[in-house]
Design an enzyme around this catalytic site. Sequence first.
Site, PDB file in Angstrom:
ATOM      1  N   LYS A 201       0.860  -1.181   0.000  1.00 59.70           N
ATOM      2  CA  LYS A 201       0.000   0.000   0.000  1.00 59.70           C
ATOM      3  C   LYS A 201       0.895   1.230   0.000  1.00 59.70           C
ATOM      4  CE  LYS A 201      -3.715   2.356   2.491  1.00 59.70           C
ATOM      5  NZ  LYS A 201      -4.629   2.317   3.657  1.00 59.70           N
ATOM      6  N   LYS A 253      -2.179  -1.580  -3.659  1.00 58.76           N
ATOM      7  CA  LYS A 253      -3.043  -0.394  -3.645  1.00 58.76           C
ATOM      8  C   LYS A 253      -2.172   0.853  -3.722  1.00 58.76           C
ATOM      9  CE  LYS A 253      -6.459   1.950  -0.702  1.00 58.76           C
ATOM     10  NZ  LYS A 253      -7.155   1.962   0.588  1.00 58.76           N
TER      11      LYS A 253
END
Length: 332
Positions: A201, A253
């Site tokens: 992320k 992400k």
Amino acid sequence: MTEHPHPGRVRPRRLRATPAMRRLVGEVDVQPRQLVLPLFVREGLAEPRPIASMPGVVQHTLESLPAAVAQAADARLGGVMLFAVPELRDATGTQATASDGILNRAIAVAAREAGGALVVQADLCLDEFTDHGHCGVLTADGRVDNDATLTRYAEMALAQAAAGADLVGLSGMMDGQTGVVRDALDQAGADEVAVLAYAAKYASAFYGPFRDAVESQLEGDRRTYQMDPANRREAAREVAIDVAEGADVVMVKPALAYLDVLADVAASSPVPVAAYAVSGEYAMIEAAAAAGWIERERAIRESVLSIRRAGADHVLTYHATELAGWLAEEYR
């Protein structure tokens, strides 16, 4: 004029000639079961509230949530991912673990409505619940205390499991979070609850509209715990750690700006790989389509297909239910 020794013999265009031919030889496709719909639930609302920076997306009430879950199930989506916005926030995110907190109540509502027809997933992070907006507990000098935060994450996992979550999504990027949560669930007898680790992320600018959606209190940034956008190889290290700690699924992400990372992870991961088409990616498509600069449906389809092509087994996207409807129409 250049002469070809065998004109017409090698013509890749033959495999693009008709819709049926293109469908036959397509290397990747998108199925509704591969899509997960993120949903926001806001405490204290009398009716759903539109999110200005995410046209078509709303903050739900507990009363409007069941219809959204039922629609997702009817569309045969793979799951829903729940995020919640509480009325009260404090330094340690107390409402994240309260049995009557808005997220845990939303999980129970969604699980009851879904009835096993899709996977009810819950965001496991403190940022929506803290008055400082960070993903963890702070030290006296304002740093995120990794290990104190892990204690809160374990408590969140147990609360979410008790509420009925099928999967908990660890989005905080704390070191050791997967192992701590997995151990807590197993020791409490919740060994069937799956763990999705947001393994790669990144500290991205594309989260802006999401922070509107959850009314983030963040001041500063999260660069001390989310990954540096410059780093590709580091993602492999993060994924390996999460898999070793017991992650059932790992995530990259954002998705579109990190397709290279996604492809790397998908090529090496022994567990399923998710990717999140985040709020900023959604907002860009919607804004450009509203201005008439791109064809909205084609852009949505192409963006999700590209994430699948890079290797994602499933995709979190705010377009999930609508896209699933288009996919269903193709085969009627």
